[in-house]
Write a protein that holds these residues in place. Structure first.
Motif, mmCIF file in Angstrom:
data_model
loop_
_atom_site.group_PDB
_atom_site.id
_atom_site.type_symbol
_atom_site.label_atom_id
_atom_site.label_comp_id
_atom_site.label_asym_id
_atom_site.label_seq_id
_atom_site.Cartn_x
_atom_site.Cartn_y
_atom_site.Cartn_z
ATOM 1 N N CYS A 30 16.936 66.635 12.310
ATOM 2 C CA CYS A 30 18.119 65.806 12.041
ATOM 3 C C CYS A 30 17.887 64.373 12.508
ATOM 4 O O CYS A 30 18.307 63.418 11.849
ATOM 5 C CB CYS A 30 19.352 66.393 12.723
ATOM 6 N N LEU A 35 20.140 61.842 10.120
ATOM 7 C CA LEU A 35 21.350 62.483 9.626
ATOM 8 C C LEU A 35 22.553 62.284 10.550
ATOM 9 O O LEU A 35 23.546 63.002 10.440
ATOM 10 C CB LEU A 35 21.102 63.983 9.413
ATOM 11 N N LEU A 38 26.328 61.988 9.377
ATOM 12 C CA LEU A 38 27.146 63.144 9.010
ATOM 13 C C LEU A 38 28.301 63.366 9.984
ATOM 14 O O LEU A 38 29.318 63.946 9.613
ATOM 15 C CB LEU A 38 26.277 64.402 8.930
ATOM 16 N N ILE A 39 28.145 62.881 11.201
ATOM 17 C CA ILE A 39 29.209 63.051 12.191
ATOM 18 C C ILE A 39 30.461 62.279 11.783
ATOM 19 O O ILE A 39 31.570 62.611 12.198
ATOM 20 C CB ILE A 39 28.716 62.638 13.594
ATOM 21 N N ASP A 40 30.299 61.242 10.972
ATOM 22 C CA ASP A 40 31.455 60.469 10.510
ATOM 23 C C ASP A 40 32.374 61.296 9.607
ATOM 24 O O ASP A 40 33.550 60.956 9.455
ATOM 25 C CB ASP A 40 30.998 59.216 9.752
ATOM 26 N N PHE A 41 31.868 62.376 9.043
ATOM 27 C CA PHE A 41 32.683 63.217 8.166
ATOM 28 C C PHE A 41 33.482 64.269 8.940
ATOM 29 O O PHE A 41 34.277 64.992 8.355
ATOM 30 C CB PHE A 41 31.804 63.900 7.116
#
Length: 191
Positions: A30, A35, A38-41
């Motif tokens: 990751c 990646l 992706l935590i923003d989602f």
């Protein structure tokens, strides 16, 4: 997460090592693939809930050690109720509390909180402006160099408070533990 890995940890150390290795590989991939976006989602309430649940799980797991409980397998709760098992074990084994461990653990918690509060004060800083506490006015009577040295010493002690407490408690437990001689003569029967 420890509750999820507990299922596989029952199979022995090879599974724990494999699980740790695979988790590290996934985290490395990751990072290499960048990646992190992706935590923003993931919504803020989900992150806050996960963090709070982790804090409760860790705290619940530490009560046994803080109270110095000895929980044998015959009296261990096997309800698979997660965090609730910790509290069931505490209630069922309340008679085995070691007051020495409890006193040492609670006093360490108090000292850690006091040192954190001391670090947030301005008692050893030079007075700037008219607003100052009586303790700050008292300490500012010292020479400037002395005040600066005391401020740095207090900062160092407050910053290193966790390590200092661990070392002090290690020495206290080593000198004062009534069952230490059992650990030297019979290591298998050591608590």
């Amino acid at each position: 997460m420890a509750l999820m890995t507990n299922t596989y940890a029952k199979h022995g150390p090879p599974y724990v090592i494999l699980l740790s290795f695979l988790s590290g590989i996934i985290i490395l991939l990751c990072g290499l693939l960048q990646l992190g976006f992706l935590i923003d989602f993931i919504s803020l309430p989900v992150i806050a809930g996960f963090t709070s649940a982790a804090a409760l799980t860790i705290t619940s797991g530490q009560w046994k050690s803080l109270l110095g409980l000895s929980i044998d397998l015959a009296h261990k709760s096997h309800t698979d109720a997660g965090v609730t098992d910790y509290y069931i074990d505490i209630v069922n084994n309340i008679a085995s509390i070691r007051w020495q461990d409890t006193a040492l653990g609670l006093s360490c918690c108090v000292v850690l909180l006091l040192l954190r509060a001391l670090n947030r004060t301005n008692w050893f800083k030079p007075i700037k402006g008219e607003k100052s506490s009586s303790i700050q006015r008292l300490t500012n009577r010292l020479p400037a160099n002395t005040l600066r040295i005391i401020d740095k010493i207090i900062w160092f002690i407050c910053t290193a408070r966790n390590a200092i407490i661990v070392i002090i408690c290690l020495l206290l437990a080593w000198f004062l533990d009534p069952e230490l001689h059992n650990c030297k003569t019979d290591p298998d029967d050591c608590v």
